[in-house]
Enzyme design. Structure first.
Site, PDB file in Angstrom:
ATOM      1  N   GLU A  52      20.954  77.313 -51.050  1.00  0.00           N
ATOM      2  CA  GLU A  52      20.718  78.385 -51.872  1.00  0.00           C
ATOM      3  C   GLU A  52      21.998  79.478 -51.555  1.00  0.00           C
ATOM      4  OE1 GLU A  52      17.344  81.243 -53.335  1.00  0.00           O
ATOM      5  OE2 GLU A  52      18.975  82.519 -53.522  1.00  0.00           O
ATOM      6  N   ASP A 111      28.221  82.049 -43.448  1.00  0.00           N
ATOM      7  CA  ASP A 111      28.944  81.548 -44.542  1.00  0.00           C
ATOM      8  C   ASP A 111      28.233  79.906 -45.412  1.00  0.00           C
ATOM      9  OD1 ASP A 111      30.514  81.714 -46.571  1.00  0.00           O
ATOM     10  OD2 ASP A 111      32.710  82.161 -45.714  1.00  0.00           O
ATOM     11  N   ASP A 133      28.601  87.693 -55.232  1.00  0.00           N
ATOM     12  CA  ASP A 133      29.273  88.935 -55.742  1.00  0.00           C
ATOM     13  C   ASP A 133      30.874  88.166 -56.864  1.00  0.00           C
ATOM     14  OD1 ASP A 133      27.990  90.021 -53.592  1.00  0.00           O
ATOM     15  OD2 ASP A 133      29.189  88.731 -52.591  1.00  0.00           O
ATOM     16  N   LYS A 137      38.341  92.060 -59.591  1.00  0.00           N
ATOM     17  CA  LYS A 137      39.708  92.281 -59.949  1.00  0.00           C
ATOM     18  C   LYS A 137      40.880  90.743 -59.479  1.00  0.00           C
ATOM     19  CE  LYS A 137      39.683  96.681 -57.982  1.00  0.00           C
ATOM     20  NZ  LYS A 137      40.150  97.707 -56.400  1.00  0.00           N
ATOM     21  N   ASP A 169      25.584  87.674 -64.048  1.00  0.00           N
ATOM     22  CA  ASP A 169      25.993  88.788 -65.084  1.00  0.00           C
ATOM     23  C   ASP A 169      27.273  89.528 -65.688  1.00  0.00           C
ATOM     24  OD1 ASP A 169      25.811  89.919 -62.027  1.00  0.00           O
ATOM     25  OD2 ASP A 169      25.413  92.014 -63.540  1.00  0.00           O
ATOM     26  N   THR A 203      15.684  87.130 -59.616  1.00  0.00           N
ATOM     27  CA  THR A 203      15.946  86.988 -58.705  1.00  0.00           C
ATOM     28  C   THR A 203      16.086  89.149 -58.632  1.00  0.00           C
ATOM     29  OG1 THR A 203      18.475  87.387 -58.955  1.00  0.00           O
ATOM     30  CG2 THR A 203      17.542  85.620 -57.966  1.00  0.00           C
ATOM     31  N   ARG A 204      15.790  89.767 -57.700  1.00  0.00           N
ATOM     32  CA  ARG A 204      16.470  91.064 -57.889  1.00  0.00           C
ATOM     33  C   ARG A 204      17.371  91.418 -58.223  1.00  0.00           C
ATOM     34  NH1 ARG A 204      15.172  93.720 -52.354  1.00  0.00           N
ATOM     35  NH2 ARG A 204      16.421  92.958 -51.640  1.00  0.00           N
ATOM     36  N   TYR A 205      18.819  90.643 -58.062  1.00  0.00           N
ATOM     37  CA  TYR A 205      19.993  91.484 -58.687  1.00  0.00           C
ATOM     38  C   TYR A 205      20.108  91.063 -59.937  1.00  0.00           C
ATOM     39  CZ  TYR A 205      24.821  91.778 -59.539  1.00  0.00           C
ATOM     40  OH  TYR A 205      25.881  92.254 -59.457  1.00  0.00           O
ATOM     41  N   GLU A 206      19.523  89.680 -59.844  1.00  0.00           N
ATOM     42  CA  GLU A 206      19.496  90.054 -62.072  1.00  0.00           C
ATOM     43  C   GLU A 206      18.106  91.029 -62.755  1.00  0.00           C
ATOM     44  OE1 GLU A 206      16.527  86.050 -61.835  1.00  0.00           O
ATOM     45  OE2 GLU A 206      17.043  86.324 -64.419  1.00  0.00           O
TER      46      GLU A 206
HETATM   47  C1  LIG Z   1      25.592  89.980 -55.661  1.00  0.00           C
HETATM   48  S1  LIG Z   1      24.651  89.301 -54.337  1.00  0.00           S
HETATM   49  C2  LIG Z   1      22.743  88.435 -54.892  1.00  0.00           C
HETATM   50  C3  LIG Z   1      21.577  88.160 -54.437  1.00  0.00           C
HETATM   51  C4  LIG Z   1      20.497  87.650 -54.628  1.00  0.00           C
HETATM   52  N1  LIG Z   1      21.238  85.379 -55.126  1.00  0.00           N
HETATM   53  C5  LIG Z   1      20.371  87.974 -55.689  1.00  0.00           C
HETATM   54  O1  LIG Z   1      20.286  87.182 -57.142  1.00  0.00           O
HETATM   55  O2  LIG Z   1      19.434  88.996 -56.087  1.00  0.00           O
HETATM   56  C6  LIG Z   1      25.135  88.151 -53.387  1.00  0.00           C
HETATM   57  C7  LIG Z   1      24.692  88.154 -52.044  1.00  0.00           C
HETATM   58  O3  LIG Z   1      25.512  86.821 -51.428  1.00  0.00           O
HETATM   59  C8  LIG Z   1      25.619  87.413 -49.979  1.00  0.00           C
HETATM   60  N2  LIG Z   1      26.934  86.411 -49.689  1.00  0.00           N
HETATM   61  C9  LIG Z   1      28.740  86.918 -49.992  1.00  0.00           C
HETATM   62  N3  LIG Z   1      29.484  85.260 -50.428  1.00  0.00           N
HETATM   63  C10 LIG Z   1      28.259  84.861 -49.184  1.00  0.00           C
HETATM   64  C11 LIG Z   1      28.549  83.899 -48.831  1.00  0.00           C
HETATM   65  N4  LIG Z   1      29.720  83.102 -48.740  1.00  0.00           N
HETATM   66  N5  LIG Z   1      27.860  83.486 -48.009  1.00  0.00           N
HETATM   67  C12 LIG Z   1      26.447  83.888 -47.825  1.00  0.00           C
HETATM   68  N6  LIG Z   1      26.277  84.673 -48.919  1.00  0.00           N
HETATM   69  C13 LIG Z   1      26.794  85.684 -49.621  1.00  0.00           C
HETATM   70  C14 LIG Z   1      26.008  88.853 -49.841  1.00  0.00           C
HETATM   71  O4  LIG Z   1      25.313  89.144 -49.240  1.00  0.00           O
HETATM   72  C15 LIG Z   1      24.855  89.339 -50.825  1.00  0.00           C
HETATM   73  O5  LIG Z   1      23.333  89.060 -50.624  1.00  0.00           O
END
Ligand SMILES: C[S@@+](CC[C@H](N)C(=O)[O-])C[C@H]1O[C@@H](n2cnc3c(N)ncnc32)[C@H](O)[C@@H]1O
Length: 237
Positions: A52, A111, A133, A137, A169, A203-206
């Site tokens: 994940e 990452d 994320d 832009k 979303d 998920t929380r973000y969802e």
């Molecule tokens: C918008 S949040 C969504 C989190 C989770 N998947 C959810 O749906 O609740 C995106 C997450 O991805 C992480 N993230 C972004 N790019 C990443 C990468 N290349 N590798 C690991 N984590 C990353 C960020 O730190 C952030 O916590």
């Protein structure tokens, strides 16, 4: 495999939030090392191997690990507070150094793209990218996880037939996924829907996105048998 030059290392948002409290420091200092794995260690885990990318608070990791003890699971997250959030649910206060942990769970606190690039070919059976994320832009499109230059990296790590679940979303990202993935011979569409499929924990973000009136799209893409090295591009923008 190194990341294509077109993929910048920059990540969206912060890696650190509020200063870490004592419990969080113990989680990162004592619990995280018990779960953190190198790509070599990840490659040695029993199959199936699920990964994940960007697990946020870790709700989906926990739900999957609980529902599928037969799978090895590697959660990747760069945001320290996200790591602490998952770790705090895994161990009780005081048990940071020795409380039992899910035996087939590992973490990659970096990452996720670097993990995928470092894993052996065809070693991953399922990949989750939930609400990545958005980088809305256009000039930041290269930083999106779904990107033409990264697809061969992802595809190389995935076994033929492996599933890549993606949800977003964000309207710009949704359109982008529909532009980038169908154009690639490395992936075939297995599912697209507006309703979260069964067996796909929330998920929380969802939850926040839905509460704010945004409508997620859920996709599953199947890795084809097309060679990833034939389509690799180090220069795609
Ligand atoms: C918008 S949040 C969504 C989190 C989770 N998947 C959810 O749906 O609740 C995106 C997450 O991805 C992480 N993230 C972004 N790019 C990443 C990468 N290349 N590798 C690991 N984590 C990353 C960020 O730190 C952030 O916590």
């Amino acid at each position: 495999m190194t990341l294509p030059g077109a993929i910048p290392d920059r990540l969206y948002g912060r890696r650190r939030g509020h200063p870490l409290r004592g419990r969080q420091q113990r989680l990162l200092g004592a619990t995280l090392p018990r779960l953190a794995a190198t790509p070599e260690e990840v490659a040695g885990l029993p199959r199936p191997l699920w990964v994940e990318a960007g697990f946020g608070g870790g709700e989906h990791v926990l739900a999957q690990v609980t529902a599928h003890p037969e799978a090895s699971y590697v959660g990747s997250e760069v945001f320290e507070n996200g790591l602490c959030s998952l770790l705090s649910r895994l161990v009780p206060e005081g048990g940071e150094a020795d409380a039992p942990l899910p035996p087939r769970l590992r973490l990659w606190p970096r990452d996720a793209r670097h993990l995928l690039a470092a894993l052996p070919e065809a070693s991953v059976d399922r990949l989750f990218l939930l609400f990545p994320d958005p980088w809305p832009k256009a000039r930041h499109a290269k930083r999106r996880f779904v990107h033409p230059a990264l697809l061969p990296v992802v595809a190389r790590a995935l076994a033929p037939g492996a599933e890549w679940r993606v949800a977003s979303d964000d309207p710009t990202y949704q359109a982008w996924v529909e532009e980038v993935l169908p154009a690639s011979p490395l992936f075939a569409r297995a599912l697209t829907g507006r309703a979260r499929p069964e067996g796909w924990p929330p998920t929380r973000y969802e939850a926040k996105a839905v509460a704010a009136g945004r409508a997620p799209i859920y996709w599953a893409w199947r890795r084809t048998t097309e060679s990833a090295s034939d389509t690799r591009s180090d220069t795609a923008a």
